[in-house]
Design a protein around this motif. Structure first.
Motif, PDB file in Angstrom:
ATOM      1  N   ARG A 214      25.074 -32.730  15.068  1.00  0.00           N
ATOM      2  CA  ARG A 214      25.828 -32.616  13.825  1.00  0.00           C
ATOM      3  C   ARG A 214      25.199 -31.541  12.946  1.00  0.00           C
ATOM      4  N   TYR A 215      26.017 -30.611  12.460  1.00  0.00           N
ATOM      5  CA  TYR A 215      25.509 -29.575  11.558  1.00  0.00           C
ATOM      6  C   TYR A 215      25.264 -30.190  10.189  1.00  0.00           C
ATOM      7  N   THR A 216      24.069 -29.991   9.654  1.00  0.00           N
ATOM      8  CA  THR A 216      23.738 -30.658   8.383  1.00  0.00           C
ATOM      9  C   THR A 216      23.223 -29.692   7.325  1.00  0.00           C
ATOM     10  N   GLY A 217      23.689 -28.443   7.384  1.00  0.00           N
ATOM     11  CA  GLY A 217      23.372 -27.545   6.278  1.00  0.00           C
ATOM     12  C   GLY A 217      22.272 -26.551   6.574  1.00  0.00           C
ATOM     13  N   ILE A 218      22.122 -25.609   5.659  1.00  0.00           N
ATOM     14  CA  ILE A 218      21.229 -24.469   5.926  1.00  0.00           C
ATOM     15  C   ILE A 218      19.755 -24.851   5.993  1.00  0.00           C
ATOM     16  N   ILE A 219      19.357 -25.879   5.261  1.00  0.00           N
ATOM     17  CA  ILE A 219      17.920 -26.202   5.256  1.00  0.00           C
ATOM     18  C   ILE A 219      17.484 -26.698   6.625  1.00  0.00           C
ATOM     19  N   GLU A 220      18.231 -27.638   7.192  1.00  0.00           N
ATOM     20  CA  GLU A 220      17.847 -28.120   8.519  1.00  0.00           C
ATOM     21  C   GLU A 220      18.011 -27.007   9.558  1.00  0.00           C
ATOM     22  N   HIS A 221      19.092 -26.221   9.423  1.00  0.00           N
ATOM     23  CA  HIS A 221      19.378 -25.198  10.432  1.00  0.00           C
ATOM     24  C   HIS A 221      18.356 -24.063  10.424  1.00  0.00           C
ATOM     25  N   PHE A 222      17.923 -23.670   9.232  1.00  0.00           N
ATOM     26  CA  PHE A 222      17.024 -22.514   9.108  1.00  0.00           C
ATOM     27  C   PHE A 222      15.657 -22.909   8.558  1.00  0.00           C
ATOM     28  N   ARG A 223      15.308 -24.164   8.745  1.00  0.00           N
ATOM     29  CA  ARG A 223      14.118 -24.693   8.074  1.00  0.00           C
ATOM     30  C   ARG A 223      12.876 -23.817   8.270  1.00  0.00           C
ATOM     31  N   ASN A 224      12.707 -23.281   9.471  1.00  0.00           N
ATOM     32  CA  ASN A 224      11.497 -22.486   9.736  1.00  0.00           C
ATOM     33  C   ASN A 224      11.520 -21.121   9.055  1.00  0.00           C
TER      34      ASN A 224
ATOM     35  N   ILE B 106      18.287 -31.961   0.148  1.00  0.00           N
ATOM     36  CA  ILE B 106      19.484 -32.433  -0.556  1.00  0.00           C
ATOM     37  C   ILE B 106      20.609 -31.503  -0.132  1.00  0.00           C
ATOM     38  N   SER B 107      21.473 -31.989   0.716  1.00  0.00           N
ATOM     39  CA  SER B 107      22.453 -31.101   1.347  1.00  0.00           C
ATOM     40  C   SER B 107      23.856 -31.687   1.315  1.00  0.00           C
ATOM     41  N   LEU B 108      24.837 -30.801   1.303  1.00  0.00           N
ATOM     42  CA  LEU B 108      26.243 -31.198   1.482  1.00  0.00           C
ATOM     43  C   LEU B 108      26.840 -30.506   2.711  1.00  0.00           C
ATOM     44  N   GLY B 109      25.965 -30.032   3.594  1.00  0.00           N
ATOM     45  CA  GLY B 109      26.467 -29.379   4.811  1.00  0.00           C
ATOM     46  C   GLY B 109      26.900 -27.941   4.598  1.00  0.00           C
ATOM     47  N   GLU B 110      26.316 -27.301   3.585  1.00  0.00           N
ATOM     48  CA  GLU B 110      26.653 -25.910   3.256  1.00  0.00           C
ATOM     49  C   GLU B 110      26.262 -24.939   4.366  1.00  0.00           C
ATOM     50  N   GLY B 111      26.877 -23.765   4.311  1.00  0.00           N
ATOM     51  CA  GLY B 111      26.579 -22.724   5.307  1.00  0.00           C
ATOM     52  C   GLY B 111      27.503 -22.802   6.513  1.00  0.00           C
ATOM     53  N   ALA B 112      27.186 -22.026   7.556  1.00  0.00           N
ATOM     54  CA  ALA B 112      28.019 -21.966   8.763  1.00  0.00           C
ATOM     55  C   ALA B 112      29.469 -21.622   8.417  1.00  0.00           C
TER      56      ALA B 112
ATOM     57  N   GLY C 148      33.831 -19.053   0.381  1.00  0.00           N
ATOM     58  CA  GLY C 148      34.655 -20.029  -0.330  1.00  0.00           C
ATOM     59  C   GLY C 148      34.810 -21.331   0.433  1.00  0.00           C
ATOM     60  N   LEU C 149      34.400 -21.351   1.704  1.00  0.00           N
ATOM     61  CA  LEU C 149      34.516 -22.576   2.498  1.00  0.00           C
ATOM     62  C   LEU C 149      33.242 -23.426   2.456  1.00  0.00           C
ATOM     63  N   ASN C 150      32.336 -23.102   1.570  1.00  0.00           N
ATOM     64  CA  ASN C 150      31.192 -23.990   1.337  1.00  0.00           C
ATOM     65  C   ASN C 150      31.653 -25.254   0.600  1.00  0.00           C
ATOM     66  N   PRO C 151      30.803 -26.300   0.579  1.00  0.00           N
ATOM     67  CA  PRO C 151      31.240 -27.604   0.040  1.00  0.00           C
ATOM     68  C   PRO C 151      31.825 -27.562  -1.377  1.00  0.00           C
ATOM     69  N   THR C 152      31.253 -26.780  -2.273  1.00  0.00           N
ATOM     70  CA  THR C 152      31.854 -26.726  -3.614  1.00  0.00           C
ATOM     71  C   THR C 152      32.689 -25.454  -3.784  1.00  0.00           C
TER      72      THR C 152
ATOM     73  N   THR D 292      21.328 -25.925  -2.669  1.00  0.00           N
ATOM     74  CA  THR D 292      20.673 -26.925  -1.815  1.00  0.00           C
ATOM     75  C   THR D 292      19.158 -26.685  -1.829  1.00  0.00           C
ATOM     76  N   MET D 293      18.748 -25.423  -1.834  1.00  0.00           N
ATOM     77  CA  MET D 293      17.316 -25.104  -1.878  1.00  0.00           C
ATOM     78  C   MET D 293      16.714 -25.432  -3.249  1.00  0.00           C
TER      79      MET D 293
END
Ligand code: AN7
Length: 373
Positions: free
Chosen positions: A3-13, A24-30, A55-59, A68-69
Motif C-alpha cells: 500500500r502506498y502511504t505517502g512521500i515520507i515512507e516512500h522516500f524516507r532515506n 503524519i501522512s494523507l498518502g500525498e505524492g505519486a 492537484g491530485l494530492n490529498p488536499t 507532511t514533512m
C-alpha cells in the motif's frame, strides 16, 4: 502490492527525519505525469510535453508534500500548534495535516482574496482562520513576528522541512522519465517550490546529497532515479505580481491567480541561485493568457488545474512557439493545484455550453442531434 502511504515512507532515506519520527501522512505524492500529445499537435508544436498534476494530492495541491514533512517534524519536536500565512493552499494543507495530527492550526489569510474551495477546506478541518485586512505579504510578516513569542511552529516554506518534502516531486519525475527533463516550467509565488525542485533534481544528479542525513550520499534511492543532467528551470509569474521580473518586491500585487498573489517572495535569494545554476529564466503572463491556457488544457486534455497552475503551461507553450524552448525538448510543467478549488473563476464567465430545455424526450433528443450535426 504494498500500500502506498505517502512521500515520507516512500522516500524516507532521502528525507532528514529522525528514524523514530512517526509520519503524519494523507498518502500525498505519486501524482501522475500526464503527456499532452493532443495539445502539442493542436498547437502545431514539436515537443515531449508533460504536466505533473500536483492537484491530485490529498488536499488538492503540491503543498501536501511539504506539509507532511513540516507537521511530522513539528509533532516530533513536541509542538502542539502550527501557524502559516497563506494565499489558500498552504492553509488548506496545514488545516488537514493538523487535523490528522491532532494539533491546532492557525491560518492567516488575506481578506476576500482566497479561492472559495480553499477557505472551505481550512474551515472544515477546524483550523482557526484569521482573516487579515491585508495581503499575503502582510500575513507572512505577522506570522514571523507572532511566532517569536507564541508557542507555534511556522509551516510556511521558510520551514526547511517544507522544501525537503516538496523536492520529492522532482524524484518522481526522474523516476517516471528515467532522466531529468530538458526544461522544468513552474509557477512562482514565494519561489519555495522552484527551489525545492532544484534541490530534488540536484540530489538525483548526486549533487548536494550530503543533505541526506542517513545515507551520506550512498543510499539505494540514487540507484533508482539518478540522472547526470539537470533541467533548466523556468519560473512563471502573473504580470501584476511579478517581483522576479521587476527585480524587487511589488507593493500591491494583483492577479486573478490568487494563489500567486505574492509581492515579497520568501525564497528570493535561493530562486536566483536556481536561475543561475540551471541556466533558466523568469517570465510573466497576463491574467488573460493564464485563463486561456487553463481552459485550453481542460478542453483539450481533460485536466482541470487552478489558474496559478496554468501559468506554467501557458509560459511553456509561449516559449515553445517562440523557440526559446527548442523544438524536440522534453518539458515538464508543474500543475500546482486543482481547478476544483476555484470554480468561481470558471462560472464567472457564464455557464458556457449550458443548454436549458423542457423535460421532454423529443426536446432533449433534438438538442443532442443539433450538436452532433
Ligand atoms: C497553486 O498557499 O504561497 O512559489 O500560501 O498555491 O512555492 O510559493 C501558494 C503558492 C503556485 C507558488 N501554485 O508556489 C500559499 C502559497 C499554487 C500555489 C504557488 C502556490 P511557491
Amino acid at each position: 502490492m504494498t500500500r502506498y502511504t505517502g512521500i515520507i515512507e516512500h522516500f524516507r532515506n532521502r528525507l532528514p527525519l529522525a528514524p523514530d519520527a512517526k509520519a503524519i501522512s494523507l498518502g500525498e505524492g505519486a501524482t501522475p505525469l500526464i503527456k499532452l500529445d493532443k495539445l502539442v499537435r493542436a498547437e502545431g508544436l514539436e515537443a515531449e510535453l508533460y504536466v505533473k498534476f500536483e492537484g491530485l494530492n490529498p488536499t488538492g495541491s503540491f503543498k501536501d508534500r511539504g506539509m507532511t514533512m513540516a507537521v511530522t517534524q513539528a509533532v516530533y519536536e513536541g509542538s502542539r500548534a502550527i501557524i502559516c500565512a497563506s494565499t489558500g493552499n498552504t492553509s488548506a494543507a496545514a488545516a488537514a495535516y493538523a487535523a490528522r495530527a491532532g494539533i491546532v492550526a492557525f491560518v492567516l489569510i488575506p481578506e476576500g482574496k482566497i479561492a472559495l474551495g480553499k477557505l472551505a477546506q481550512a474551515i472544515v478541518h477546524g483550523a482557526v482562520v484569521i482573516q487579515i485586512r491585508g495581503n499575503f505579504d502582510d500575513g507572512m510578516r505577522l506570522v514571523k513576528e507572532v511566532a517569536k513569542t507564541a508557542p507555534v511552529t511556522i509551516v510556511n516554506s521558510i520551514n526547511p522541512y517544507r522544501l525537503q518534502g516538496q523536492k520529492t516531486a522532482a524524484f518522481e519525475i526522474v523516476e517516471a522519465l528515467g532522466r531529468a527533463p530538458d526544461f522544468h516550467c513552474i509557477p512562482v509565488g514565494n519561489a519555495g517550490n522552484i527551489t525545492a525542485h532544484w534541490i530534488g533534481y540536484s540530489e538525483c544528479a548526486g549533487i548536494g546529497t550530503e543533505a541526506c542525513l542517513h545515507c551520506q550520499g550512498d543510499c539505494a534511492f540514487l540507484g533508482v532515479a539518478s540522472t547526470r543532467k539537470r533541467p533548466r528551470m523556468v519560473g512563471y509569474q502573473a504580470a501584476g505580481s511579478a517581483p522576479f521580473l521587476r527585480g524587487g518586491p511589488v507593493a500591491n500585487p494583483e492577479t486573478i491567480a490568487t494563489a500567486i498573489r505574492i509581492g515579497d517572495p520568501q525564497s528570493w535569494a535561493p530562486a536566483w541561485i536556481v536561475r543561475e545554476e540551471s541556466d533558466g529564466w523568469f517570465d510573466e503572463l497576463e491574467d488573460q493568457e493564464i485563463l486561456a491556457t487553463q481552459r485550453l488544457l481542460a478542453e483539450k486534455e481533460g485536466v482541470f488545474c487552478e489558474p496559478a497552475s496554468a501559468a506554467s503551461l501557458s509560459g511553456a507553450l509561449r516559449d515553445l512557439h517562440s523557440g526559446k524552448i527548442p523544438a524536440g525538448s522534453t518539458v515538464v510543467c508543474t500543475l500546482t493545484g486543482n481547478g476544483l478549488k476555484d470554480p468561481d473563476i470558471i462560472l464567472k464567465d457564464g455557464l458556457r455550453g449550458l443548454v436549458q430545455v423542457d423535460a421532454e424526450q423529443g426536446v432533449v433528443e433534438r438538442a443532442l442531434l443539433e450538436r452532433l450535426a
